[in-house]
Structures are given as structure tokens and as C-alpha cells.
Enzyme design. Structure first.
Site, PDB file in Angstrom:
ATOM      1  N   ARG A 264       0.922  -1.114  -0.172  1.00 41.91           N
ATOM      2  CA  ARG A 264       0.016   0.018   0.033  1.00 41.91           C
ATOM      3  C   ARG A 264       0.828   1.482  -0.084  1.00 41.91           C
ATOM      4  O   ARG A 264       2.003   1.435   0.437  1.00 41.91           O
ATOM      5  CB  ARG A 264      -0.769  -0.012   1.324  1.00 41.91           C
ATOM      6  CG  ARG A 264      -1.904  -1.225   1.470  1.00 41.91           C
ATOM      7  CD  ARG A 264      -2.643  -1.093   2.914  1.00 41.91           C
ATOM      8  NE  ARG A 264      -3.588  -2.281   2.755  1.00 41.91           N
ATOM      9  CZ  ARG A 264      -3.406  -3.308   3.541  1.00 41.91           C
ATOM     10  NH1 ARG A 264      -2.012  -3.514   3.956  1.00 41.91           N
ATOM     11  NH2 ARG A 264      -4.114  -4.308   3.576  1.00 41.91           N
ATOM     12  N   LYS A 288      -1.938  -2.107   8.184  1.00 42.61           N
ATOM     13  CA  LYS A 288      -2.667  -1.336   9.046  1.00 42.61           C
ATOM     14  C   LYS A 288      -3.006  -1.959  10.513  1.00 42.61           C
ATOM     15  O   LYS A 288      -2.380  -3.119  10.802  1.00 42.61           O
ATOM     16  CB  LYS A 288      -4.083  -1.779   8.387  1.00 42.61           C
ATOM     17  CG  LYS A 288      -4.196  -1.015   6.941  1.00 42.61           C
ATOM     18  CD  LYS A 288      -5.601  -1.433   6.449  1.00 42.61           C
ATOM     19  CE  LYS A 288      -5.837  -0.832   5.074  1.00 42.61           C
ATOM     20  NZ  LYS A 288      -7.186  -0.977   4.595  1.00 42.61           N
ATOM     21  N   HIS A 359      -2.999   2.161  -5.558  1.00 43.58           N
ATOM     22  CA  HIS A 359      -3.708   0.807  -5.262  1.00 43.58           C
ATOM     23  C   HIS A 359      -3.945  -0.127  -6.472  1.00 43.58           C
ATOM     24  O   HIS A 359      -4.169  -1.090  -6.586  1.00 43.58           O
ATOM     25  CB  HIS A 359      -5.054   1.198  -4.641  1.00 43.58           C
ATOM     26  CG  HIS A 359      -5.213   0.273  -3.571  1.00 43.58           C
ATOM     27  ND1 HIS A 359      -4.505   0.371  -2.347  1.00 43.58           N
ATOM     28  CD2 HIS A 359      -6.291  -0.578  -3.186  1.00 43.58           C
ATOM     29  CE1 HIS A 359      -5.116  -0.673  -1.582  1.00 43.58           C
ATOM     30  NE2 HIS A 359      -6.128  -1.236  -2.088  1.00 43.58           N
ATOM     31  N   ARG A 362      -1.584  -2.743  -6.945  1.00 39.57           N
ATOM     32  CA  ARG A 362      -1.787  -4.032  -5.911  1.00 39.57           C
ATOM     33  C   ARG A 362      -2.955  -4.809  -6.496  1.00 39.57           C
ATOM     34  O   ARG A 362      -2.547  -5.970  -6.236  1.00 39.57           O
ATOM     35  CB  ARG A 362      -2.179  -3.096  -4.577  1.00 39.57           C
ATOM     36  CG  ARG A 362      -2.566  -4.059  -3.274  1.00 39.57           C
ATOM     37  CD  ARG A 362      -3.096  -3.256  -2.225  1.00 39.57           C
ATOM     38  NE  ARG A 362      -3.643  -4.165  -1.205  1.00 39.57           N
ATOM     39  CZ  ARG A 362      -2.976  -5.052  -0.198  1.00 39.57           C
ATOM     40  NH1 ARG A 362      -1.550  -4.714  -0.241  1.00 39.57           N
ATOM     41  NH2 ARG A 362      -3.635  -5.630   0.674  1.00 39.57           N
ATOM     42  N   HIS A 385      -4.098  -9.292   3.987  1.00 40.17           N
ATOM     43  CA  HIS A 385      -5.604  -9.129   4.058  1.00 40.17           C
ATOM     44  C   HIS A 385      -6.130  -9.725   5.384  1.00 40.17           C
ATOM     45  O   HIS A 385      -5.526 -10.998   5.475  1.00 40.17           O
ATOM     46  CB  HIS A 385      -6.590  -9.901   2.780  1.00 40.17           C
ATOM     47  CG  HIS A 385      -6.633  -8.921   1.720  1.00 40.17           C
ATOM     48  ND1 HIS A 385      -6.819  -9.766   0.420  1.00 40.17           N
ATOM     49  CD2 HIS A 385      -6.321  -7.783   1.375  1.00 40.17           C
ATOM     50  CE1 HIS A 385      -6.511  -8.612  -0.538  1.00 40.17           C
ATOM     51  NE2 HIS A 385      -6.621  -7.570   0.251  1.00 40.17           N
ATOM     52  N   TYR A 394     -11.242 -10.905  -6.244  1.00 40.87           N
ATOM     53  CA  TYR A 394     -10.795 -11.423  -7.233  1.00 40.87           C
ATOM     54  C   TYR A 394     -11.029 -12.466  -7.961  1.00 40.87           C
ATOM     55  O   TYR A 394     -10.619 -12.923  -9.126  1.00 40.87           O
ATOM     56  CB  TYR A 394      -9.051 -11.637  -6.877  1.00 40.87           C
ATOM     57  CG  TYR A 394      -8.502 -10.355  -6.583  1.00 40.87           C
ATOM     58  CD1 TYR A 394      -8.279  -9.186  -7.177  1.00 40.87           C
ATOM     59  CD2 TYR A 394      -8.229 -10.061  -5.099  1.00 40.87           C
ATOM     60  CE1 TYR A 394      -7.782  -7.815  -6.829  1.00 40.87           C
ATOM     61  CE2 TYR A 394      -7.764  -8.952  -4.525  1.00 40.87           C
ATOM     62  CZ  TYR A 394      -7.360  -7.837  -5.391  1.00 40.87           C
ATOM     63  OH  TYR A 394      -6.974  -6.635  -4.969  1.00 40.87           O
TER      64      TYR A 394
END
Length: 416
Positions: A264, A288, A359, A362, A385, A394
């Protein structure tokens, strides 16, 4: 250190004059460490020397001059009456005040008073988000402006009375502002409002919890197709970087981290030198919610990082991997800088796309992995994730798998 910028006895005498003269060497060293060009540093030193002589005429010493933002503004008004103001004057004085405060020569900066009541509310809310909720500065940068805009729209220049807030205020604000932004931003706006209204209710500043009045933005699961670039377009972006230049070396390394490892933008910004484990061939990724992960340091990524660190990265005290090329040499202030690097690469490569953010690379990595046979679990591990369902989108671009699930159209017959 001041002699690095001038050997002239006349200049040195002017620079050392006044109550700040004993500290001009420290300021000159700061400019040198931050990589300022000689001419720019000399201009900044002369500005501080002018301030010092102005303070001397007022018969103030460092200990009793009580130098702060108000005193600087007083001097800038005096200076504006004699010289054309320069946009670099205020940043220069901000750096000076920071240095003097770090050295303990003047008192710490007072809490922000501009805007008065609204600033106090913002400071309280910001402390709540960081200390009690554990949110990052990037999240605060999204929430606080929304909170501030909401209060300004509702109360204007009047006294802010949070107990007067009503569901109608929330509705009117949302109807007016949501029309001018996309769905994603609307979702952030609703979340920020809900968080702020619950905060003031917890503090007893509103009689009811108005956070329940904030509507939700429709977000149907897997409702969109992920947008991605083809492998050949990714290569065009990478090859657009001039690797013989300092900026080209930096941008090439940044793009590789985005395209090969799916980082990111914020993770690239906050990467520090200690995050590169050359012996183990790994990168520590600070993601994150203060999460840390390790990813393999691919050969082309490692070579690009090594080239930039040894040949292109400016010398400075910052531990950030990626540094601004122009002084002051320090890390990027936000993820916006990474987005700008990607957009400039699109322009150089001649690629026309509606979405040009970091992004996008990514998403492209995940799609490439899927096309090469990687499972959704493997993609989720690389993209880090937290929830498996985040990776499920996806599956919508796995054409072969979806084709095998397609059923014959009812009533279809064989023409043979």
C-alpha cells in the site's frame, strides 16, 4: 558550521550579531543536514540574522525574549513594511523555533488556539482516536477534516453548542456533501460522522447518541470488478523511469514495491531502513492497525533498493527509506506523494487510464497471481488481508474458473 556558507568577515559579523548569534551555528548545521543548497541556506541564515538584530534593538536576550509564533508574526509585519514578503520566511522561522525548543532555549509551543473552540474539540477527538481507538495518523487525516466541516456548516462563527445538534443537522449535511463525492468517500464521511457523534455522546456533550442517525452507504459485497493493468502495461510503467537519475532510481524502487509486492502507498511511505533485512532477504511491512508482516525481498526489488540507497538517496538524519529529493531532505509527509509518483509514471509511459492511483498496482499483482494459478488464500497472504472475504473479489476475474461454473441456457438444443 556557519563557515561552510561564508568566509567573509563582514558576513560572519552580521550573522553572529544579536541574541541569536550564539545559536546560528546550530541552525546552519540543521540546514546542512537537511540538504539545502548553499544559496538557499545563506538566504535562510540571513533571515534569521535579521531577526536577531531586530530583537537586539528591542534589547531582548534569548532567555527573556520569549520567542514564539506571536513574536515571529510581529517581526514579519515589521519586515513587510520594508521588504517584499517571501513565501519561505514562515517555514524558515518554524524550523528555527523547533530547533530552539529542542535545545530547551525557549518554551514549548502552546496548544493551537486558532479557531478557538473548534480546535479544542478537534484536539480532544484526535486524542480519543489515537489513545483509545488506536487509529493511525492516516485515519485521523480523513476523520478530523470531516468533523471540522460538519461543525463549521452547522454553527458557522457562532458558539458551538453540541447539545443543540439534531438528526436534521446530520441529514442536511449529508445531503449537501454526499452529492459531490463518490461512494468510497461517502462511506468514509459516514463512518467519521458516526465515530465523532458517538464520541461526544460518551463525553456527555449530547443528550442522545446521534451516531445511530447516520445512514449507511450501500456497499453490496463483490459488486464491482477489480480494476487492473496488464503485465505489459506494468512493464511500461517501470521502464518509463530514468534509472540514471536520482529521482528515477527512487521512483523505480517505489513502483517495484507496489507492483511486485503489492504494498500500500502508506506502507511505502513509512518504510524505514531497519525494515530491510538484507541477510534474511526479507522486508518488514508495517501495515494497518500497527500490524507487522514479512515479505520476501525479490531480486529485482532488492537491486532497485540497493541502487537507490547507495547512489540516489540524499544524505540526511531521517531513517525513512524514501526521501524527498528537494530540501528539506526528509520522508514523504503522506501517501499522496506515492500516488503522484504513479501518476507521473502513467504520463511518461503514455498510458491513459481513469484510475491511476497506487492501489491499481496492488490489484494488478493479485490479478497476475490469479492468472498464473495462485489460490485466493495465497493472494490474501501476499496482500496481507486480515479477512478472507477481502480477497474474494478477485474470483470475479478468474475467467476459466467462472466459465466452468456456467450452466447451459434453459431450452438450448443441439442443432446437429
Amino acid at each position: 558550521m556557519i563557515h561552510h556558507y561564508s568566509q567573509s568577515p563582514e558576513a560572519l559579523e552580521r550573522w553572529y550579531a544579536g541574541p541569536l548569534g550564539n545559536h546560528i551555528d546550530g541552525f546552519a548545521k540543521l540546514l546542512f543536514d537537511q540538504g539545502y543548497a548553499t544559496n538557499t541556506a545563506q538566504t535562510k541564515i540571513r533571515l534569521v540574522a535579521d531577526l536577531s538584530r531586530w530583537l537586539e534593538r528591542k534589547q531582548l536576550t534569548v532567555r527573556d525574549l520569549d520567542l514564539d509564533e506571536n513574536r515571529i508574526n510581529e517581526y514579519l509585519k515589521f519586515r513587510a513594511n520594508h521588504l517584499v514578503p517571501n513565501r519561505n520566511d514562515k517555514p524558515t522561522f518554524r524550523a528555527l523555533l523547533k530547533q530552539l525548543r529542542n535545545d530547551g532555549l525557549i518554551r514549548s509551543s502552546p496548544p493551537a488556539v486558532e479557531g478557538g473552540q473548534i480546535d479544542r474539540i478537534e484536539n480532544d477527538y484526535g486524542r480519543y482516536l489515537t489513545q483509545e481507538r488506536g487509529l493511525t495518523q492516516s485515519t485521523l487525516a480523513k476523520y478530523l477534516p470531516i468533523m471540522r466541516r460538519f461543525l463549521i456548516v452547522r454553527f458557522g462563527n457562532s458558539l458551538i453548542s453540541l447539545e443543540e445538534l439534531s438528526p436534521d443537522d446530520i441529514t442536511q449535511f449529508i445531503l449537501h456533501h454526499a452529492q459531490a463525492c463518490g461512494r468510497r468517500h461517502s462511506q468514509v464521511m459516514m463512518t467519521a460522522l458516526r465515530s465523532f457523534l458517538h464520541f461526544v455522546y460518551q463525553k456527555g456533550q449530547t443528550p442522545t447518541d446521534l451516531s445511530t442517525c447516520v445512514p449507511t452507504v450501500a456497499n453490496w459485497s463483490l459488486s464491482e470488478l477489480p480494476i487492473f493493468l496488464k503485465p505489459e502495461d506494468i512493464e511500461r510503467l517501470l521502464q518509463s523511469c530514468d534509472k540514471s537519475s536520482i529521482i528515477g532510481q527512487r521512483d523505480y524502487a517505489v513502483l517495484l514495491l507496489l507492483a511486485r509486492l503489492g504494498l500500500r502507498a502508506g506502507e511505502v511511505v513509512h518504510m524505514v531502513l531497519e525494515d530491510i533485512d538484507w541477510d534474511a532477504g526479507e522486508l518488514i511491512i508495517r501495515g494497518k492497525s500497527f500490524r507487522q508482516d514479512r515479505l520476501p525481498l525479490l531480486q529485482d526489488v532488492g537491486e532497485a533498493l540497493a541502487t537507490y540507497l547507495y547512489q540516489g538517496r540524499p544524505r540526511c538524519s531521517s531513517r525513512r527509506v524514501f526521501i524527498r529529493n528537494m530540501a528539506p531532505h526528509k520522508g514523504f509527509s503522506s501517501s499522496t506523494a506515492i500516488g503522484d509518483i504513479v501518476r507521473r509514471a502513467f504520463k511518461r509511459a503514455g498510458l491513459q487510464r481513469t484510475h491511476k492511483g497506487a492501489h491499481l498496482l496492488r490489484h494488478s499483482l493479485a490479478t497476475q497471481m490469479l492468472n498464473k494459478g495462485s489460490s485466493l488464500n495465497e493472494i490474501g497472504e501476499i496482500l496481507r488481508h486480515e479477512q478472507p472475504h477481502t480477497t474474494e473479489i478477485y474470483a470475479k476475474v478468474d475467467w476459466m474458473a467462472l466459465k466452468s461454473l456456467a450452466q447451459p441456457w434453459p431450452g438450448e438444443w443441439n442443432h446437429e
